[in-house]
Design a protein around this motif. Structure first.
Motif, short mmCIF file in Angstrom:
data_model
loop_
_atom_site.label_atom_id
_atom_site.label_comp_id
_atom_site.label_asym_id
_atom_site.label_seq_id
_atom_site.Cartn_x
_atom_site.Cartn_y
_atom_site.Cartn_z
N TYR A 62 0.84 -1.21 0.00
CA TYR A 62 0.00 0.00 0.00
C TYR A 62 0.87 1.26 0.00
O TYR A 62 0.56 2.24 -0.68
CB TYR A 62 -0.92 0.02 1.21
N ALA A 63 1.97 1.23 0.76
CA ALA A 63 2.85 2.41 0.84
C ALA A 63 3.45 2.75 -0.52
O ALA A 63 3.65 3.92 -0.85
CB ALA A 63 3.95 2.17 1.87
N ALA A 64 3.74 1.68 -1.31
CA ALA A 64 4.36 1.90 -2.62
C ALA A 64 3.45 2.69 -3.56
O ALA A 64 3.93 3.28 -4.54
CB ALA A 64 4.70 0.55 -3.25
N SER A 65 2.18 2.73 -3.29
CA SER A 65 1.29 3.51 -4.16
C SER A 65 1.58 5.00 -4.03
O SER A 65 1.35 5.76 -4.97
CB SER A 65 -0.17 3.28 -3.76
N SER A 99 9.84 -4.30 -3.29
CA SER A 99 9.35 -5.25 -4.31
C SER A 99 8.23 -4.62 -5.11
O SER A 99 8.21 -4.71 -6.36
CB SER A 99 8.83 -6.52 -3.65
N ALA A 100 7.29 -3.98 -4.42
CA ALA A 100 6.15 -3.38 -5.11
C ALA A 100 6.63 -2.29 -6.06
O ALA A 100 6.12 -2.16 -7.18
CB ALA A 100 5.19 -2.80 -4.08
N LEU A 101 7.63 -1.51 -5.64
CA LEU A 101 8.10 -0.40 -6.48
C LEU A 101 8.75 -0.89 -7.77
O LEU A 101 8.50 -0.33 -8.84
CB LEU A 101 9.10 0.46 -5.69
N VAL A 102 9.55 -1.95 -7.67
CA VAL A 102 10.24 -2.38 -8.90
C VAL A 102 9.40 -3.31 -9.76
O VAL A 102 9.49 -3.29 -10.98
CB VAL A 102 11.62 -3.01 -8.61
N VAL A 103 8.55 -4.11 -9.13
CA VAL A 103 7.70 -5.01 -9.93
C VAL A 103 6.46 -4.26 -10.41
O VAL A 103 5.76 -4.69 -11.31
CB VAL A 103 7.33 -6.28 -9.12
N LYS A 104 6.20 -3.13 -9.80
CA LYS A 104 5.12 -2.21 -10.19
C LYS A 104 3.72 -2.76 -9.99
O LYS A 104 2.84 -2.63 -10.82
CB LYS A 104 5.30 -1.74 -11.65
N THR A 105 3.54 -3.41 -8.87
CA THR A 105 2.19 -3.78 -8.45
C THR A 105 2.15 -3.82 -6.92
O THR A 105 3.11 -4.24 -6.28
CB THR A 105 1.73 -5.13 -9.02
N ALA A 106 1.03 -3.37 -6.37
CA ALA A 106 0.89 -3.36 -4.91
C ALA A 106 0.47 -4.73 -4.36
O ALA A 106 0.46 -4.92 -3.16
CB ALA A 106 -0.13 -2.30 -4.49
N ASP A 107 0.13 -5.67 -5.25
CA ASP A 107 -0.32 -6.99 -4.81
C ASP A 107 0.89 -7.89 -4.53
O ASP A 107 1.61 -8.27 -5.45
CB ASP A 107 -1.20 -7.62 -5.89
N LEU A 140 -13.09 -4.98 -1.59
CA LEU A 140 -12.70 -4.82 -0.19
C LEU A 140 -11.18 -4.76 -0.04
O LEU A 140 -10.65 -4.02 0.79
CB LEU A 140 -13.28 -5.96 0.66
N TYR A 141 -10.47 -5.51 -0.87
CA TYR A 141 -9.00 -5.50 -0.82
C TYR A 141 -8.47 -4.11 -1.18
O TYR A 141 -7.51 -3.63 -0.57
CB TYR A 141 -8.48 -6.54 -1.81
N ASP A 142 -9.11 -3.47 -2.15
CA ASP A 142 -8.67 -2.14 -2.56
C ASP A 142 -8.88 -1.10 -1.46
O ASP A 142 -8.30 -0.02 -1.50
CB ASP A 142 -9.41 -1.69 -3.83
N LEU A 143 -9.73 -1.42 -0.51
CA LEU A 143 -9.96 -0.49 0.61
C LEU A 143 -8.99 -0.76 1.77
O LEU A 143 -9.16 -0.22 2.87
CB LEU A 143 -11.41 -0.63 1.13
N TYR A 146 -7.87 14.06 8.29
CA TYR A 146 -7.58 13.20 7.13
C TYR A 146 -8.78 12.30 6.86
O TYR A 146 -9.22 11.56 7.74
CB TYR A 146 -6.33 12.36 7.42
N ASN A 147 -9.28 12.39 5.64
CA ASN A 147 -10.38 11.51 5.24
C ASN A 147 -9.80 10.34 4.45
O ASN A 147 -9.37 10.51 3.31
CB ASN A 147 -11.39 12.29 4.38
N PRO A 148 -9.74 9.15 5.05
CA PRO A 148 -9.07 8.05 4.36
C PRO A 148 -9.79 7.57 3.10
O PRO A 148 -9.17 6.95 2.24
CB PRO A 148 -9.03 6.94 5.43
N LEU A 149 -11.07 7.89 2.96
CA LEU A 149 -11.79 7.46 1.77
C LEU A 149 -11.45 8.34 0.57
O LEU A 149 -11.28 7.85 -0.55
CB LEU A 149 -13.30 7.48 2.03
#
Lengths: 483, 67
Positions: free
Chosen positions: A56-59, A273-281, A353-356, A426-429
């Motif tokens: 999530y942080a990599a986003s 890993s997320a930054l170089v592979v370019k996916t948050a999953d 739900l995962y995206d949230l 901060y509104n997390p939504l």
């Protein structure tokens, strides 16, 4: 093992109720010295949720800012949430819901229980979607294109396996955890090694965030907030660990170092890993990093780890549900079946739900930050680290912690105030932020403001007795025991 | 006098278990209330200073260094 197994003898029943239940633990019953506490906290900390948080942080941010935010934020959050709980639960051998009665009242502590259960079940659902994603990616790595329902079916399978694990025995859970935690640690080291080998440190440092917002400064503070909130989200596990330690330092330092520091180090590997592979999953990194064979093996291992992590969550939730009168003596399988019901939406809407997930992290901040602030003010500044154990376990309306109809409305009001403060900053939504968010994370503000207001109001209302509890409670008996 | 239990179960076996637990709970409370604080180890002012600097102030300094 069922914590309230059928027909145990007296010794067995008491042991079950002290180790797994609500009886305060005596010093000689406690298991953890310094090394035991570090090892247990490590096993607790290094779980698959680390991979989620890093992803999530990599986003939002790159590697350097991510390291600062995840490590720094986590340490701050864990510190603030740990201090009152660790020292209080360690001194009196209590688990955390019991401990909350001193500030929230006998019935008010049930509100905290609701927060706790939402937190545990939210993590369970997210982890099991990761399990479902893992199954989908294993099928893909083997050259097939899975149908869309595979992830949801994976969540259902994960729930079933977790249910079996939890109802078949805590011993089985302990064995699998003893393998999984060090295994995940090794997997993180392996992933880091492969990252450096394949991409190099420079590529990691220069990799841009995956899906940043328009203002880099705000992105940075949002990830710091995420770190603080994930630190606060350890609230649910701290009392359980602390009550099992023999010395105060064994309760505090292992929790902060393992849950705060080492957990964030593993989060950082997943961030890279997320930054170089370019996916948050996280389940999409394994094959690109390790190749098909190693990648599929790693995916299988992570999938198993997800099941044990969710089983631990369900187990802890089941224990906490024993606080409810209707489930106090219910069969263990019934209690666990009830914990599964709120996870079912993850079977039907796994991706939504995962995206949230990052919103859920922030939600932990809204819950646990004010709670930590209130408990901090209550335990250190109002009660000077002295609790009245007789009153904690007594529903007598004349008891010290009965307040008004079992609720301390000052604490409940401050909890609501904390959530209001959080959402104003901060509104997390929508990721909208207040100007002050640049100077203080929303979780910090939501911890400090309710803590101060609670302290002030309790002093004004003179709601805390000045005489030492021991003088107030000598030769007492429980009039209306709530065990 | 038998205590008025707010969570007292109705069935015989559970009632017996519950009464046993209440007696044990009272014994434990008595012990824990009478134990000296020092038997639970120390957490001194120095620990507090270290924790506040290492886990609260330093993370914020680093945060602002990398803005």
């Amino acid at each position: 093992m069922n914590p309230a197994a059928s027909q145990p003898d007296a010794g067995q029943l008491i042991r079950q109720e002290s180790v797994f239940g609500r009886l305060p633990l005596l010093p000689q019953e406690r298991e953890y010295g310094p090394w035991g506490a570090h090892a247990t906290c490590f096993a607790y900390a290094v779980a698959t949720w680390c991979f989620l948080i890093g992803g999530y942080a990599a986003s939002w941010v790159g590697a350097v800012q991510g390291i600062v935010c995840l490590i720094g934020g986590n340490l701050v959050g864990v510190f603030l949430t740990t201090m009152p709980l660790s020292l209080g639960c360690q001194r009196y051998g209590l688990e955390q819901i019991e401990y909350c009665k001193s500030s929230f009242g006998q019935r008010g502590s049930k509100l905290v229980l609701v927060f706790y259960i939402i937190n545990m079940l939210g993590w369970t659902g997210l982890i099991l979607v990761m399990f479902g994603n893992g199954i989908r990616n294993i099928v893909r790595a083997l050259g097939y294109e899975p149908a869309g329902w595979v992830v949801g079916a994976g969540v259902g399978l994960g729930l079933w396996l977790s249910y079996l694990l939890v109802t078949r025995g805590v011993h089985l859970l302990n064995i699998t955890n003893a393998i999984i935690a060090p295994g995940l640690g090794l997997l993180s080291v392996f992933m880091f090694y492969m990252l450096i080998q394949k991409y190099g440190w420079q590529a990691i440092l220069q990799a841009p965030p995956l899906d940043p917002g328009p203002d880099p400064l705000i992105n940075y503070f949002i990830v710091f907030e995420m770190g603080v909130a994930s630190g606060f989200s350890w609230w649910g596990g701290i009392g359980f660990l602390a009550r099992n330690t023999r010395k105060r330092r064994d309760a505090v330092y292992p929790e902060i170092l393992q849950l705060g520091l080492f957990m964030s180090v593993v989060c950082c590997v997943s961030l890279f890993s997320a930054l170089v592979v370019k996916t948050a999953d996280p389940t999409e990194w394994m094959v690109p990093l390790g190749g098909v064979v190693m990648g599929v093996l790693a995916l299988i291992f992570v999938a198993l780890a997800n099941v044990t992590s969710s089983a631990v969550s369900l187990y802890a939730t089941g224990l906490s549900l024993r606080h409810l009168r209707s489930l106090r003596f219910a069969p263990w399988w019934v209690v666990i079946a009830w914990t599964i019901v709120p996870c079912l939406p993850f079977v039907f809407w796994p991706h939504d739900l995962y995206d949230l997930g990052d919103t859920f992290l922030a939600y932990n901040g809204t819950m646990y930050a004010p709670l930590s602030g209130i408990l901090f003010a209550d335990y250190f500044f109002l009660r000077k680290q002295r609790l009245n154990l007789w009153s904690l376990f007594d529903d007598d309306p004349k008891g010290e912690y009965h307040y008004s109809y079992g609720f301390n409305w000052v604490a409940v009001g401050c909890l609501v105030l904390g959530q209001f403060v959080y959402l104003s900053m901060y509104n997390p939504l929508t990721s909208e932020t207040h100007y002050l968010f640049r100077f203080m994370p929303a979780s910090m503000a939501a911890c400090v403001v309710p803590g101060l207001v609670y302290w002030g109001l309790m002093r004004i209302l003179n709601a805390v007795s000045d005489s030492p509890p021991r003088l107030r409670t000598q030769h007492r008996r429980l009039n209306s025991p709530n065990i | 006098m038998k205590p008025q239990t707010s969570t007292a179960p109705s069935t015989g076996r559970h009632a017996a278990e519950h009464e046993l637990l209440v007696r044990e709970l009272e014994r434990r409370i008595e012990i824990l209330e009478n134990l000296e604080d020092s038997s639970f180890g120390n957490f001194t002012m120095l620990d507090w200073v270290f924790c506040i600097i290492a886990f609260l102030i330093l993370p914020h300094i680093f945060l602002w260094m990398f803005v």
